[in-house]
Design an enzyme around this catalytic site. Structure first.
Site, PDB file in Angstrom:
ATOM      1  CB  ALA A 156      -0.950  -0.345   0.758  1.00  0.00           C
ATOM      2  CG  ASN A 235       2.124  -9.544   5.591  1.00  0.00           C
ATOM      3  OD1 ASN A 235       2.415  -9.831   6.313  1.00  0.00           O
ATOM      4  ND2 ASN A 235       1.403 -10.722   4.769  1.00  0.00           N
ATOM      5  N   GLY A 265      -3.978 -12.588  12.221  1.00  0.00           N
ATOM      6  CA  GLY A 265      -5.402 -13.313  11.651  1.00  0.00           C
ATOM      7  C   GLY A 265      -5.612 -13.079  10.320  1.00  0.00           C
ATOM      8  CG  ASP A 290       1.744  -2.939   8.552  1.00  0.00           C
ATOM      9  OD1 ASP A 290       1.862  -1.772   9.192  1.00  0.00           O
ATOM     10  OD2 ASP A 290       2.086  -3.388   7.894  1.00  0.00           O
TER      11      ASP A 290
HETATM   12 ZN   LIG Z   1       3.373  -0.702   7.938  1.00  0.00          ZN
END
Ligand SMILES: [Zn+2]
Length: 403
Positions: A156, A235, A265, A290
């Protein structure tokens, strides 16, 4: 984006609940299961005097019986973009303080404020503003996530604003933060990446490998150059492949690296989290949020830097393509999930949420565990691991609610 449109939502959660406990009074908590670095003590007690944990019970201490509750250290969040409807990247000082307070209500007594990708002028201005809050002790410093990340793994972050990590630009951000830069996430395989890692390490700033498309071999090189953190392992990086193990294997196998995990989750399957945890151990795992603005606030439309985000059922996704855009996690939920869903021991969860991130920040002599002389940053949890009290620097942020 200093004046991004305001987010929908309701008021902040209630702050102090009425209780006879008074902030600032010498206090002793009794009857608790106290998680100490040396082991867990049943029916233990913990004394607080002023801002610190006291070695002995102070005279005239207020006694608070917390039988059937845990007392654990306050949580330390290395990677956090906002909360309570406020963004650390774009909010005013008041907004930022509201975001910090929201996370304190959820047990995070220390946090590093993270920025998202922006242009260099914008980021240097934000670094100046955030460094003032760090100097005042509100945050533990600044984490720059981007702009030196891979377009292939941008998550993002705004692609138009990404750039290669030229050491001169990295240096600009370090200088703008006036000694308060704690971490910078970069894709170390990009041109200038390894020199930037060395520069960061030389300045005592954590070089974090993340939003990266690096191979296994490139990742090993970056660790050898001085990178010590994996930004949200799994990620925004290539998956683990049996012929191309990529960054995940390199980051997990090296004792010099601590891996961040987002335990909400949504970002990780529980099996992936457990694999990483069992391989690295609690001393090399830092649970992070995050978090973005919606944490502790609610569903709705928000901005993450220049990108619009829709939060539905607590999951934040970019409006343009549905990419996961940070989390709405708070660390009290991460703790409960670690113990009740992931099967970690209370002690391991405490280590990954307090001691390990405190050590990484170089703050282990003042925070991260319950020891005399350290700050009285502590949490009270009931037997179902629900947060029932938050003390920071000897002051109740959430007064004990003992039913
Ligand atoms: Zn971040």
């Amino acid at each position: 984006m200093t004046d991004a449109p305001g987010a929908r939502g309701t008021a902040l959660p209630a702050t102090n609940h009425p209780h006879p406990a008074t902030s600032g009074t010498p206090t002793v908590l009794t009857g608790a299961t106290v998680v100490l670095p040396t082991g867990t003590v049943k029916n233990g007690r913990l004394a607080v005097h002023g801002t610190r944990i006291a070695p002995t019970v102070p005279e005239n201490a207020q006694v608070i019986d917390v039988t059937d509750h845990y007392v654990i250290p306050g949580f330390v969040d290395l990677h956090n973009h906002g909360g309570g409807g406020a963004s650390f990247t774009s909010g005013s000082v008041d907004d930022i303080l509201k975001g910090i307070h929201t996370h304190r209500l959820h047990g995070t007594t220390t946090l590093v404020a993270s920025t998202v990708t922006g242009d260099m002028d914008f980021l240097t201005r934000r670094a100046g503003l955030l460094s003032e809050l760090a100097e005042q002790g509100e945050i533990a410093g600044v984490h720059f996530e981007g702009p030196f990340i891979s377009p292939c793994r941008k998550g993002a972050h705004s692609e138009a604003l990404l750039r290669d990590p030229h050491p001169a630009d990295v240096r600009k951000l370090i200088d703008a933060a006036r000694g308060q830069a704690r971490m910078l996430t970069l894709a170390t395989e990009l041109p200038g990446g390894l020199d930037s890692v060395r520069l960061l390490a030389d300045h005592g700033v954590i070089a974090a490998i993340g939003h990266t498309d690096a191979t296994y071999e490139q990742t090993v090189e970056a660790i050898d150059a001085g990178a010590t953190v994996a930004t949200h392992l799994f990620n925004a990086m290539p998956p683990l492949g049996h012929r191309s193990p990529g960054p995940i294997a390199a980051l997990l196998e090296d004792d010099r690296v601590t891996v961040e995990l987002i335990n909400d989750g949504t970002h990780l399957h529980p099996a992936a989290l457990q694999l990483a945890f069992h391989h690295a151990g609690a001393d090399r795992v830092a649970f992070i949020t995050d978090a973005m603005d919606a944490a502790g606030f609610g569903d709705g439309r928000y901005w993450l830097g220049p990108l619009e985000v829709e939060v539905a059922d607590g999951v934040a996704r970019l409006v343009e393509d549905g990419t996961i855009a940070g989390s709405t996690l708070t660390l009290d939920r991460a703790f409960k999930r670690a113990v009740t869903v992931d099967g970690l021991s209370v002690e391991d969860a405490v280590t990954a949420l307090s001691a390990t991130p405190a050590r990484l920040l170089g703050m282990a002599d003042t925070i991260g565990s319950l020891e005399p002389g350290k700050y009285a940053d502590l949490l009270i949890l009931d037997s179902a691991y629900e947060l029932k009290g938050v003390m920071r620097r000897g002051e109740w942020v959430v007064g004990p609610q003992l039913g």
